[in-house]
Structures are given as structure tokens and as C-alpha cells.
Design a protein around this motif. Sequence first.
Motif, PDB file in Angstrom:
ATOM      1  N   UNK A   1      -8.796  11.425   8.817  1.00 18.46           N
ATOM      2  CA  UNK A   1      -7.251  11.695   8.104  1.00 18.46           C
ATOM      3  C   UNK A   1      -7.459  10.846   6.816  1.00 18.46           C
ATOM      4  N   UNK A   2      -6.940  11.817   5.859  1.00 16.27           N
ATOM      5  CA  UNK A   2      -6.847  11.044   4.501  1.00 16.27           C
ATOM      6  C   UNK A   2      -5.306  10.904   4.442  1.00 16.27           C
ATOM      7  N   UNK A   3      -5.010   9.800   3.700  1.00 18.45           N
ATOM      8  CA  UNK A   3      -3.629   9.329   3.444  1.00 18.45           C
ATOM      9  C   UNK A   3      -3.487   8.819   2.100  1.00 18.45           C
ATOM     10  N   UNK A   4      -2.725   9.220   1.094  1.00 15.31           N
ATOM     11  CA  UNK A   4      -2.206   8.564  -0.295  1.00 15.31           C
ATOM     12  C   UNK A   4      -1.403   7.562   0.205  1.00 15.31           C
TER      13      UNK A   4
ATOM     14  N   UNK B   1      -6.150   6.370  -0.050  1.00 14.75           N
ATOM     15  CA  UNK B   1      -6.527   6.728  -1.707  1.00 14.75           C
ATOM     16  C   UNK B   1      -5.374   5.929  -2.345  1.00 14.75           C
ATOM     17  N   UNK B   2      -5.700   5.252  -3.277  1.00 14.53           N
ATOM     18  CA  UNK B   2      -4.493   4.671  -4.285  1.00 14.53           C
ATOM     19  C   UNK B   2      -5.086   4.408  -5.614  1.00 14.53           C
TER      20      UNK B   2
ATOM     21  N   UNK C   1      -9.972   2.740  -4.174  1.00 11.50           N
ATOM     22  CA  UNK C   1      -8.817   2.009  -5.079  1.00 11.50           C
ATOM     23  C   UNK C   1      -9.593   2.176  -6.675  1.00 11.50           C
ATOM     24  N   UNK C   2      -8.708   2.495  -7.352  1.00 10.43           N
ATOM     25  CA  UNK C   2      -9.078   2.298  -8.914  1.00 10.43           C
ATOM     26  C   UNK C   2      -8.814   0.778  -9.211  1.00 10.43           C
ATOM     27  N   UNK C   3      -9.344   0.386 -10.595  1.00 10.73           N
ATOM     28  CA  UNK C   3      -9.117  -1.158 -10.904  1.00 10.73           C
ATOM     29  C   UNK C   3      -7.552  -1.382 -11.003  1.00 10.73           C
ATOM     30  N   UNK C   4      -6.951  -0.566 -11.423  1.00 12.39           N
ATOM     31  CA  UNK C   4      -5.520  -0.715 -11.570  1.00 12.39           C
ATOM     32  C   UNK C   4      -4.761  -0.929 -10.154  1.00 12.39           C
ATOM     33  N   UNK C   5      -5.105  -0.279  -9.342  1.00 14.06           N
ATOM     34  CA  UNK C   5      -4.354  -0.139  -8.093  1.00 14.06           C
ATOM     35  C   UNK C   5      -4.981  -1.598  -7.288  1.00 14.06           C
ATOM     36  N   UNK C   6      -6.135  -1.929  -7.513  1.00 12.83           N
ATOM     37  CA  UNK C   6      -6.610  -3.154  -6.959  1.00 12.83           C
ATOM     38  C   UNK C   6      -6.685  -4.385  -7.549  1.00 12.83           C
ATOM     39  N   UNK C   7      -5.907  -4.121  -8.641  1.00 13.24           N
ATOM     40  CA  UNK C   7      -5.706  -5.423  -9.611  1.00 13.24           C
ATOM     41  C   UNK C   7      -5.014  -6.726  -8.975  1.00 13.24           C
ATOM     42  N   UNK C   8      -4.228  -6.681  -7.856  1.00 17.08           N
ATOM     43  CA  UNK C   8      -3.622  -7.813  -7.283  1.00 17.08           C
ATOM     44  C   UNK C   8      -4.203  -8.059  -6.007  1.00 17.08           C
TER      45      UNK C   8
ATOM     46  N   UNK D   1       1.747  -3.034  -3.606  1.00 18.26           N
ATOM     47  CA  UNK D   1       1.732  -2.517  -2.293  1.00 18.26           C
ATOM     48  C   UNK D   1       0.372  -2.679  -1.751  1.00 18.26           C
ATOM     49  N   UNK D   2      -0.798  -2.247  -2.640  1.00 15.01           N
ATOM     50  CA  UNK D   2      -2.135  -2.382  -2.040  1.00 15.01           C
ATOM     51  C   UNK D   2      -2.353  -4.025  -1.670  1.00 15.01           C
TER      52      UNK D   2
END
Length: 266
Positions: A154-157, A211-212, A251-258, A220-221
Motif C-alpha cells: 500500500x502506497x500512501x502520500x 512518502x512525504x 522522505x526528502x531532507x525538507x520533509x524530514x527536517x524536524x 506532520x512528519x
Amino acid sequence: MALSGYKKDGRELRIFENVDELSCNFAEYIAELSEVSIKERGVFAIALSGGSLVKLMGKLCEAPYNKTVDWAKWYIFWVDERVVAKSHTDSNYKLVKDGFLSKVPIVHGHVHSINDSVTAEQAAEDYEFVIRQLVKTRVISVSEINDCPKFDLILLGMGPDGHVASLFPNHPAFNEKEQWVTFITDSPKAPPERITFTLPVINSAANVAVVATGASKAEAAHVAIDGAGPDYPVLPAMMVQPINGELVWFLDIAAASKIEGANFSE
Ligand SMILES: O=C(O)[C@H](O)[C@@H](O)[C@H](O)[C@H](O)COP(=O)(O)O
């Protein structure tokens, strides 16, 4: 290569410098799971969401995957769908058809989209019926611990508000435990009418990927992965915890930044 790949509370986090690297690894991940599933079960039942993830699957349509993947064994489903005509620009079916299905040789009869000519309630009921038939014939596997379908993948955004599929924070559909597929008519994200897999179905899958990408997903991440603070509602993304399956966050760096302890130095 992932800048950082590690396990946190049973889920694997793969963090990439940019979207291009993420999509290369994402394609490889999907292709590998397809191979494993086809070897074990003879088929690969994959359910897709809408949004940016469809574009992130793009590398699957290119070499080597366009030739190496056994597309004839794929069965396609939608984790959630907007209740609009299939030709409408809002349709997740159209999104997947234009961006993916039209580029790889998936068998037409293996593509299970919703009935777009009925109400949201009826479309959800019809879609659950279709899934039940395919569970009976084991095109879709069945969970060992409940009677839920067990999709191979299952793929989720994830939305900036932490929604996944069409399960939104503080919305009753998020708490639906009986149905496999439910409907909403008041989605906070347009369009309002949608059908969606419920949390028990998502969490019964053999593999789930969330995927974010982008800074708008960072908060949110962080909340979904590190846990909610007192000021936060429980986010649907946080409740994605496959019971017997594997969960990977891309995640990319921006989404993982927090995210606490995310290590970008590898
Ligand atoms: O139909 C939908 O709206 C989607 O299935 C939805 O759940 C989507 O996956 C997220 O909103 C993330 O979308 P983006 O990746 O485009 O932000």
C-alpha cells in the motif's frame, strides 16, 4: 543512496537529499517487493493513493524496470479515490492512468478502479465488494490475524495536516473499524466526496510506504514519527502501523527536517 536510513519504533526511515534520489530508491523498493510477491504468490496486489507519489513512481516506467518487472502479474487498486468521473482532472484513476498505467503493460482487467457513476456511499460499498471477491480468489491475500485483505503493498502520500488516504484528523472515517472501504462527503481537501480504505485495511498490508516531500510536510512528519505533543490531535499518519507488515517512510531532507535524531551525515 539514502542520506540516512534507520529504524525507529519498527518503521524504517529513508531520507534523501532530493526528490530524484528518492524516486530512484522508491522505484527499486516497489520493483523488489513485486518480485518477492510474484515469487511467493504469483501476483502482486498494489494499492495507490493520489497526489505527488504517482509522479515519484515515474522511474518504474523507465529502464530497467519497464522490462524487468513482471507487469502481467500486477493488480492495481486505489487506497482512496475522489468521487468524480474517471475523466475528471481530480480523479486519482486519471492521475495514475496518465502518469503510470499508460506507460507500462499492465493487464486492463487487473486495474480495479471505483464505480464513478454512483454516490460516494455506493461506490465505497461496490469497491469493498470487488475487494471481497478478489480476497476469495486470493488475488489479494488475507490477513492471518483478522479477516482483512492483505495487500502486498500500500502506497500512501501524506498531507501537511498528517492525513493519509482520505483519512483526515478528527474525522469519523479515521475511526472506522468495521468496513474495509468507507466514504466521506466533507473532505477538508477538495474535492469533498471520496472513498477510502480504512485504517484496519491499511494496517493489514504486508508492506506500507508513506512518502512525504517538501517543507510543508515537516511538522506532520515530525509529529507522526516522533509522537504527538499535547497540542496535537492524533494524526492518521501516526496510526499507520502495520500489524504484521513492514513500514517504510520515504522522505526528502525538507520533509524530514524536524524529525528528532534524523542523521543527514551518511
Ligand atoms: O486523493 C488524495 O488526495 C490523496 O490520496 C491524498 O491522500 C494524498 O496522497 C495526500 O494528500 C498527499 O498528497 P501530495 O503528496 O500531493 O501532497
